[in-house]
Design an enzyme around this catalytic site. Structure first.
Site, PDB file in Angstrom:
ATOM      1  N   CYS A  39      32.529  15.144  78.207  1.00  0.00           N
ATOM      2  CA  CYS A  39      31.142  14.684  78.278  1.00  0.00           C
ATOM      3  C   CYS A  39      30.327  15.551  79.241  1.00  0.00           C
ATOM      4  O   CYS A  39      30.576  15.537  80.444  1.00  0.00           O
ATOM      5  CB  CYS A  39      31.173  13.218  78.718  1.00  0.00           C
ATOM      6  SG  CYS A  39      29.650  12.591  79.398  1.00  0.00           S
ATOM      7  N   CYS A  42      28.462  13.808  82.044  1.00  0.00           N
ATOM      8  CA  CYS A  42      29.418  13.333  83.056  1.00  0.00           C
ATOM      9  C   CYS A  42      29.719  14.453  84.049  1.00  0.00           C
ATOM     10  O   CYS A  42      29.773  14.220  85.261  1.00  0.00           O
ATOM     11  CB  CYS A  42      30.731  12.890  82.403  1.00  0.00           C
ATOM     12  SG  CYS A  42      30.538  11.525  81.246  1.00  0.00           S
TER      13      CYS A  42
END
Length: 116
Positions: A39, A42
């Protein structure tokens, strides 16, 4: 016991349960970062979280990789990464979905100051 001022990564369900127990018993604000290695947002927010952890030792920061701990992510109904869950004595008091740096900082500050 973990060092203060760092983000604690939970790699097993046992370590997650243990950290959660310690954190809930401490009566500190707990911020859980539900993340994933693939991600991009993230990865963007991780250094921000590390900085916040250094600046705010009165807050416990936990990190859970949703692919590593699928059951934990399911238990907490995590549908998007990153999702930040704010806990106080085991109760969810707030949530931020997405890599929203300003909102995250503001909520951590407001919730941690309420505990002082």
């Amino acid at each position: 016991m973990a060092e203060e001022g760092q983000v604690i990564s939970c790699h097993t369900v046992d370590s997650w349960n243990e950290q959660l127990q310690i954190a809930n018993a401490s009566k500190k604000l707990v911020v859980v970062d539900f993340t994933a290695s693939w991600c991009a947002p993230c990865r963007f927010i991780t250094p921000v979280l590390v900085e916040l952890a250094k600046k705010m030792p009165q807050v416990t920061f936990l990190k859970v990789d949703v692919d590593e701990l699928k059951t934990v992510a399911q238990d907490w109904a995590i549908e998007a990464m990153p999702t930040f869950i704010f806990l106080k004595e085991g109760t969810i008091i707030d949530k931020v979905v997405g890599a929203k740096k300003d909102e995250l900082q503001q909520k951590i500050t407001s919730h941690s100051s309420m505990l002082a």
